[in-house]
Scaffold this motif. Structure first.
Motif, PDB file in Angstrom:
ATOM      1  N   GLY A   1       0.774  -1.237   0.000  1.00 15.53           N
ATOM      2  CA  GLY A   1       0.000   0.000   0.000  1.00 15.53           C
ATOM      3  C   GLY A   1       0.802   1.282   0.000  1.00 15.53           C
ATOM      4  O   GLY A   1       0.254   2.353  -0.229  1.00 15.53           O
ATOM      5  N   ASP A   2       2.115   1.201   0.253  1.00 17.07           N
ATOM      6  CA  ASP A   2       2.883   2.438   0.336  1.00 17.07           C
ATOM      7  C   ASP A   2       4.127   2.468  -0.548  1.00 17.07           C
ATOM      8  O   ASP A   2       4.872   3.432  -0.540  1.00 17.07           O
ATOM      9  N   ILE A   3       4.338   1.430  -1.321  1.00 21.34           N
ATOM     10  CA  ILE A   3       5.431   1.412  -2.296  1.00 21.34           C
ATOM     11  C   ILE A   3       4.787   1.254  -3.677  1.00 21.34           C
ATOM     12  O   ILE A   3       3.950   0.380  -3.876  1.00 21.34           O
ATOM     13  N   VAL A   4       5.160   2.121  -4.598  1.00 20.59           N
ATOM     14  CA  VAL A   4       4.594   2.091  -5.946  1.00 20.59           C
ATOM     15  C   VAL A   4       5.727   1.830  -6.935  1.00 20.59           C
ATOM     16  O   VAL A   4       6.770   2.488  -6.889  1.00 20.59           O
TER      17      VAL A   4
ATOM     18  N   HIS B   1       8.603   4.372  -6.103  1.00 22.11           N
ATOM     19  CA  HIS B   1       8.310   5.417  -5.127  1.00 22.11           C
ATOM     20  C   HIS B   1       8.150   4.741  -3.773  1.00 22.11           C
ATOM     21  O   HIS B   1       7.227   3.950  -3.567  1.00 22.11           O
ATOM     22  N   ALA B   2       9.101   5.017  -2.890  1.00 23.74           N
ATOM     23  CA  ALA B   2       9.064   4.436  -1.546  1.00 23.74           C
ATOM     24  C   ALA B   2       9.720   5.417  -0.584  1.00 23.74           C
ATOM     25  O   ALA B   2      10.518   6.267  -0.991  1.00 23.74           O
TER      26      ALA B   2
ATOM     27  N   PRO C   1      15.216   0.287   2.022  1.00 18.84           N
ATOM     28  CA  PRO C   1      16.381   0.035   1.178  1.00 18.84           C
ATOM     29  C   PRO C   1      15.981  -0.618  -0.143  1.00 18.84           C
ATOM     30  O   PRO C   1      15.221  -1.583  -0.158  1.00 18.84           O
ATOM     31  N   ILE C   2      16.469  -0.056  -1.238  1.00 25.38           N
ATOM     32  CA  ILE C   2      16.234  -0.615  -2.569  1.00 25.38           C
ATOM     33  C   ILE C   2      17.611  -0.809  -3.184  1.00 25.38           C
ATOM     34  O   ILE C   2      18.354   0.153  -3.373  1.00 25.38           O
ATOM     35  N   VAL C   3      17.974  -2.063  -3.448  1.00 25.70           N
ATOM     36  CA  VAL C   3      19.311  -2.377  -3.956  1.00 25.70           C
ATOM     37  C   VAL C   3      19.167  -3.237  -5.205  1.00 25.70           C
ATOM     38  O   VAL C   3      18.460  -4.243  -5.188  1.00 25.70           O
ATOM     39  N   ARG C   4      19.824  -2.842  -6.262  1.00 27.67           N
ATOM     40  CA  ARG C   4      19.838  -3.631  -7.492  1.00 27.67           C
ATOM     41  C   ARG C   4      20.478  -4.990  -7.184  1.00 27.67           C
ATOM     42  O   ARG C   4      21.470  -5.077  -6.467  1.00 27.67           O
ATOM     43  N   GLY C   5      19.898  -6.063  -7.725  1.00 25.19           N
ATOM     44  CA  GLY C   5      20.341  -7.421  -7.415  1.00 25.19           C
ATOM     45  C   GLY C   5      21.822  -7.651  -7.631  1.00 25.19           C
ATOM     46  O   GLY C   5      22.503  -8.250  -6.798  1.00 25.19           O
ATOM     47  N   GLU C   6      22.355  -7.170  -8.754  1.00 25.84           N
ATOM     48  CA  GLU C   6      23.771  -7.409  -9.022  1.00 25.84           C
ATOM     49  C   GLU C   6      24.668  -6.691  -8.020  1.00 25.84           C
ATOM     50  O   GLU C   6      25.748  -7.174  -7.687  1.00 25.84           O
TER      51      GLU C   6
END
Length: 66
Positions: free
Chosen positions: A16-19, A35-36, A41-46
């Protein structure tokens, strides 16, 4: 695991709060807008794996381009 097919402009929400919106698709590249809150934390997999993190077991093996 939920698998969705989205086209540019479509989006999904997480908790409900991350788009997450598909911004553009060019060839085999997909551009996403996330949008968060900055505390999420948002980290690219590689990058995660390069830093010693493990690839999540729920993911398929890497897909070869073309």
């Amino acid at each position: 695991m939920l698998k969705l097919t989205l086209t540019p402009g479509q989006y999904l929400t997480v908790n409900g709060d991350i788009v997450v919106q598909v911004s553009d698709v060019v060839g085999n590249h997909v551009e996403l807008a996330v949008h968060a809150d900055r505390s999420v934390p948002i980290v690219r997999g590689e990058v995660l794996e390069r830093q010693g993190g493990k690839r999540p077991s729920c993911l398929k093996n890497e897909i070869s381009p073309g």
